[in-house]
Design a protein around this motif. Structure first.
Motif, PDB file in Angstrom:
ATOM      1  N   GLU A  28     -33.596 -49.533   0.669  1.00 54.35           N
ATOM      2  CA  GLU A  28     -32.411 -49.204   0.144  1.00 54.35           C
ATOM      3  C   GLU A  28     -32.319 -47.669   0.489  1.00 54.35           C
ATOM      4  O   GLU A  28     -31.049 -47.125   0.901  1.00 54.35           O
ATOM      5  CB  GLU A  28     -32.208 -49.485  -1.439  1.00 54.35           C
ATOM      6  CG  GLU A  28     -32.250 -50.699  -1.848  1.00 54.35           C
ATOM      7  CD  GLU A  28     -32.419 -51.057  -3.232  1.00 54.35           C
ATOM      8  OE1 GLU A  28     -32.556 -49.819  -4.063  1.00 54.35           O
ATOM      9  OE2 GLU A  28     -31.968 -52.104  -3.819  1.00 54.35           O
ATOM     10  N   HIS A  29     -33.279 -46.784   0.479  1.00 55.35           N
ATOM     11  CA  HIS A  29     -33.350 -45.436   0.713  1.00 55.35           C
ATOM     12  C   HIS A  29     -33.091 -45.246   2.401  1.00 55.35           C
ATOM     13  O   HIS A  29     -32.142 -44.393   2.825  1.00 55.35           O
ATOM     14  CB  HIS A  29     -34.408 -44.750   0.390  1.00 55.35           C
ATOM     15  CG  HIS A  29     -34.596 -44.526  -0.915  1.00 55.35           C
ATOM     16  ND1 HIS A  29     -34.119 -43.356  -1.631  1.00 55.35           N
ATOM     17  CD2 HIS A  29     -34.917 -45.172  -2.039  1.00 55.35           C
ATOM     18  CE1 HIS A  29     -34.338 -43.205  -2.814  1.00 55.35           C
ATOM     19  NE2 HIS A  29     -34.908 -44.507  -3.204  1.00 55.35           N
ATOM     20  N   MET A  31     -31.846 -47.264   4.768  1.00 55.42           N
ATOM     21  CA  MET A  31     -30.791 -47.721   5.232  1.00 55.42           C
ATOM     22  C   MET A  31     -29.554 -46.649   5.245  1.00 55.42           C
ATOM     23  O   MET A  31     -28.482 -46.920   6.048  1.00 55.42           O
ATOM     24  CB  MET A  31     -30.162 -49.121   4.544  1.00 55.42           C
ATOM     25  CG  MET A  31     -31.210 -50.177   4.993  1.00 55.42           C
ATOM     26  SD  MET A  31     -31.587 -50.289   6.767  1.00 55.42           S
ATOM     27  CE  MET A  31     -32.876 -51.319   6.873  1.00 55.42           C
ATOM     28  N   HIS A  32     -29.616 -45.743   4.306  1.00 58.39           N
ATOM     29  CA  HIS A  32     -28.500 -44.633   4.249  1.00 58.39           C
ATOM     30  C   HIS A  32     -29.136 -43.346   4.627  1.00 58.39           C
ATOM     31  O   HIS A  32     -28.471 -42.213   4.398  1.00 58.39           O
ATOM     32  CB  HIS A  32     -28.136 -44.467   2.811  1.00 58.39           C
ATOM     33  CG  HIS A  32     -27.621 -45.736   2.459  1.00 58.39           C
ATOM     34  ND1 HIS A  32     -28.082 -46.688   1.537  1.00 58.39           N
ATOM     35  CD2 HIS A  32     -26.258 -46.215   2.376  1.00 58.39           C
ATOM     36  CE1 HIS A  32     -27.564 -47.819   1.576  1.00 58.39           C
ATOM     37  NE2 HIS A  32     -26.244 -47.444   1.621  1.00 58.39           N
ATOM     38  N   ASP A  33     -30.363 -43.246   5.278  1.00 66.12           N
ATOM     39  CA  ASP A  33     -30.803 -41.902   5.578  1.00 66.12           C
ATOM     40  C   ASP A  33     -30.735 -41.664   7.108  1.00 66.12           C
ATOM     41  O   ASP A  33     -31.256 -42.494   7.941  1.00 66.12           O
ATOM     42  CB  ASP A  33     -32.530 -42.253   5.234  1.00 66.12           C
ATOM     43  CG  ASP A  33     -33.139 -40.805   5.201  1.00 66.12           C
ATOM     44  OD1 ASP A  33     -32.677 -39.718   5.890  1.00 66.12           O
ATOM     45  OD2 ASP A  33     -34.214 -40.395   4.625  1.00 66.12           O
ATOM     46  N   LEU A  34     -30.291 -40.641   7.591  1.00 66.62           N
ATOM     47  CA  LEU A  34     -29.928 -40.272   8.874  1.00 66.62           C
ATOM     48  C   LEU A  34     -30.860 -39.169   9.227  1.00 66.62           C
ATOM     49  O   LEU A  34     -30.767 -39.055  10.506  1.00 66.62           O
ATOM     50  CB  LEU A  34     -28.356 -39.857   9.081  1.00 66.62           C
ATOM     51  CG  LEU A  34     -27.383 -40.899   8.658  1.00 66.62           C
ATOM     52  CD1 LEU A  34     -26.175 -40.156   8.792  1.00 66.62           C
ATOM     53  CD2 LEU A  34     -27.533 -41.935   9.480  1.00 66.62           C
ATOM     54  N   LYS A  39     -39.783 -38.923   3.401  1.00 69.13           N
ATOM     55  CA  LYS A  39     -39.215 -38.920   1.848  1.00 69.13           C
ATOM     56  C   LYS A  39     -39.898 -39.529   0.899  1.00 69.13           C
ATOM     57  O   LYS A  39     -40.702 -40.671   1.118  1.00 69.13           O
ATOM     58  CB  LYS A  39     -37.805 -39.717   1.941  1.00 69.13           C
ATOM     59  CG  LYS A  39     -36.642 -39.362   2.959  1.00 69.13           C
ATOM     60  CD  LYS A  39     -36.109 -38.228   2.246  1.00 69.13           C
ATOM     61  CE  LYS A  39     -35.232 -37.300   2.959  1.00 69.13           C
ATOM     62  NZ  LYS A  39     -34.475 -37.850   4.274  1.00 69.13           N
TER      63      LYS A  39
END
Length: 154
Positions: A28-29, A31-34, A39
């Motif tokens: 979940e983290h 898939m939105h982390d560029l 982390k």
């Protein structure tokens, strides 16, 4: 060793519930982390790195194992071959021991093609070799590596 796909992670009922939950939480983290930095999700027990790297010929990379952590590789972009072996690793390089990475050789190397969205998970002492290509030119890949302390699953 386990292989699968991020879109079907909930269907793998044979995975231990708390292991699957940690993978889902990390995904979940991811898939939105560029970014391409580490982390931490659970201090000391669950974190991930997103890396951008070039694959290398299988002969240019050593096999590795981890003793404390489950290593979950998630290919986000590109194509890589993931090496694995069923025999033991003859450890000959401890330069990353502080990161729970032991390098060495094996006589049983095999390779699995990985495409975007695919997962390859290695449990402690399972031999693997990431970021490879079998022939031709190096390829750029973007991938996430999730680290889960095995002792946190009990």
């Amino acid at each position: 060793m386990f292989t699968g796909h991020t879109q079907r992670i909930h269907q793998y009922s044979y995975l231990q519930d708390n292991l699957r939950q940690k993978i889902v939480l990390a995904l979940e983290h991811i898939m939105h982390d560029l970014t391409t930095e580490e982390k931490v999700i659970e201090e000391g027990n669950l974190w991930y790195n997103i890396i951008e790297a070039q694959t290398v010929l299988t002969t240019e990379r050593q096999f590795e194992i981890h003793k404390e952590f489950i290593d979950v590789h998630v290919l986000l972009d590109g194509k890589e071959y993931m090496g694995y072996a069923h025999d033991e690793l003859a450890i000959n390089d401890l330069h990353m021991l502080d990161q729970d990475v032991y390098f060495g050789t094996t006589t049983d190397g095999r390779y699995l093609e990985m495409n975007p969205g695919e997962i390859a998970m290695f449990f402690p002492n399972e031999v693997h070799k990431p970021l490879c290509h079998l022939s031709g030119h190096s390829r750029k890949v973007r991938k996430a590596i999730i680290k889960i302390r095995q002792a946190s699953l009990v």
